[in-house]
Design a protein around this motif. Sequence first.
Motif, mmCIF file in Angstrom:
data_model
loop_
_atom_site.group_PDB
_atom_site.id
_atom_site.type_symbol
_atom_site.label_atom_id
_atom_site.label_comp_id
_atom_site.label_asym_id
_atom_site.label_seq_id
_atom_site.Cartn_x
_atom_site.Cartn_y
_atom_site.Cartn_z
ATOM 1 N N LEU A 178 0.860 -1.180 0.000
ATOM 2 C CA LEU A 178 0.000 0.000 0.000
ATOM 3 C C LEU A 178 0.894 1.226 0.000
ATOM 4 N N LYS A 179 0.596 2.172 -0.899
ATOM 5 C CA LYS A 179 1.311 3.425 -0.967
ATOM 6 C C LYS A 179 0.329 4.592 -0.935
ATOM 7 N N VAL A 180 0.738 5.684 -0.297
ATOM 8 C CA VAL A 180 0.084 6.968 -0.509
ATOM 9 C C VAL A 180 0.716 7.530 -1.769
ATOM 10 N N PHE A 181 -0.071 7.560 -2.835
ATOM 11 C CA PHE A 181 0.472 7.842 -4.158
ATOM 12 C C PHE A 181 0.957 9.277 -4.293
ATOM 13 N N THR A 182 0.219 10.196 -3.684
ATOM 14 C CA THR A 182 0.522 11.610 -3.880
ATOM 15 C C THR A 182 1.918 11.984 -3.400
ATOM 16 N N SER A 183 2.424 11.286 -2.384
ATOM 17 C CA SER A 183 3.767 11.561 -1.863
ATOM 18 C C SER A 183 4.713 10.384 -2.050
ATOM 19 N N ASN A 184 4.255 9.338 -2.749
ATOM 20 C CA ASN A 184 5.043 8.118 -2.953
ATOM 21 C C ASN A 184 5.508 7.546 -1.613
ATOM 22 N N THR A 185 4.608 7.574 -0.635
ATOM 23 C CA THR A 185 4.922 7.078 0.701
ATOM 24 C C THR A 185 4.504 5.619 0.822
ATOM 25 N N LEU A 186 5.470 4.751 1.056
ATOM 26 C CA LEU A 186 5.157 3.342 1.261
ATOM 27 C C LEU A 186 4.602 3.159 2.670
ATOM 28 N N VAL A 187 3.376 2.658 2.742
ATOM 29 C CA VAL A 187 2.756 2.384 4.038
ATOM 30 C C VAL A 187 3.205 1.026 4.547
ATOM 31 N N GLY A 188 3.179 0.029 3.669
ATOM 32 C CA GLY A 188 3.597 -1.309 4.060
ATOM 33 C C GLY A 188 3.702 -2.210 2.857
ATOM 34 N N ARG A 189 4.426 -3.324 3.030
ATOM 35 C CA ARG A 189 4.629 -4.283 1.941
ATOM 36 C C ARG A 189 4.884 -5.655 2.555
ATOM 37 N N THR A 190 4.318 -6.690 1.934
ATOM 38 C CA THR A 190 4.499 -8.056 2.449
ATOM 39 C C THR A 190 4.495 -9.020 1.269
ATOM 40 N N PRO A 191 5.140 -10.189 1.393
ATOM 41 C CA PRO A 191 5.162 -11.146 0.282
ATOM 42 C C PRO A 191 3.759 -11.569 -0.150
ATOM 43 N N LEU A 192 3.590 -11.681 -1.459
ATOM 44 C CA LEU A 192 2.290 -12.036 -2.024
ATOM 45 C C LEU A 192 2.078 -13.540 -2.115
ATOM 46 N N GLU A 193 3.107 -14.283 -2.465
ATOM 47 C CA GLU A 193 2.906 -15.697 -2.773
ATOM 48 C C GLU A 193 2.265 -16.489 -1.630
ATOM 49 N N PRO A 194 2.588 -16.247 -0.345
ATOM 50 C CA PRO A 194 1.897 -16.993 0.718
ATOM 51 C C PRO A 194 0.395 -16.700 0.794
ATOM 52 N N LEU A 195 -0.041 -15.613 0.152
ATOM 53 C CA LEU A 195 -1.461 -15.245 0.177
ATOM 54 C C LEU A 195 -2.222 -15.765 -1.043
ATOM 55 N N HIS A 196 -1.491 -16.173 -2.075
ATOM 56 C CA HIS A 196 -2.146 -16.658 -3.290
ATOM 57 C C HIS A 196 -3.086 -17.832 -2.971
ATOM 58 N N GLY A 197 -4.302 -17.747 -3.515
ATOM 59 C CA GLY A 197 -5.257 -18.838 -3.382
ATOM 60 C C GLY A 197 -5.956 -18.917 -2.046
ATOM 61 N N HIS A 198 -5.751 -17.933 -1.171
ATOM 62 C CA HIS A 198 -6.387 -17.923 0.150
ATOM 63 C C HIS A 198 -7.244 -16.666 0.296
ATOM 64 N N TRP A 199 -8.316 -16.773 1.066
ATOM 65 C CA TRP A 199 -9.095 -15.581 1.385
ATOM 66 C C TRP A 199 -8.315 -14.743 2.394
ATOM 67 N N VAL A 200 -8.151 -13.478 2.073
ATOM 68 C CA VAL A 200 -7.413 -12.534 2.898
ATOM 69 C C VAL A 200 -8.357 -11.393 3.271
#
Length: 244
Positions: free
Chosen positions: A145-167
Amino acid sequence: MHPYRAGISPAPAPEWRLRWSPSPARDGLRAFETVEDDRAGSHPAAAPHIRPEGDAFRFSLHTADRDTATDRQRQEVTGCRDGDSFLRWRAGETWRVTYSMLIPASLRATTTFTHIMQMKQPGTGSPPIAVQSLRRVNGVQTIELKVFTSNTLVGRTPLEPLHGHWVDVDFRIAIGSGSSGSVRWILSRAGRTVIDESRTGVATFLADRVRPKWGIYRSLGDTSGSLRDCHLLLGNLRCHQLVR
């Protein structure tokens, strides 16, 4: 004098008031303010690309799909419709959207933009305010997730462990210009928190009002070979406003 002794009750604590809770079966695509389903008419044989499916909304995207700008693809819905009207998120207000999403392995992170949720002002040509994206970082698939207007990264996490699961997604935004805005982003899977990050002192308002967008908005400029026919499922959509 103590306020209770003077017969003065304290102000009620702020609370989240439910403002929107659509049912895919009951409301269908009328749940949204607008629907952008193959707006360039590039792939009518696959229509509809956006539709209710059981208890969820399905967004299908094919490698053949093109947006009106032909270097990208888009199948999205905007806003929160409530009967004959829709919610208007204004400066100075705080809103919260929660929902469940299923990202199959075919919907991959890319080297260029792949957004699956945006916060924007209405109208064409304006930049997003915040974006939830699938991005490759040093070859690793992530969701961020980023705040686009200031290019501020809010957070980031690996995607592959979430693939195919309800999140479960919990996104909160205090709407304000300059440094008066804030966001919080929480992802959970099977009751376990995957990420919980916040940013304050950010701009979350451009003009008029803010509204959410969901779906798949993807650049064709990916260099990782990740573009596939894919889909996204969203369910349990809820919108709350913080009432003081």
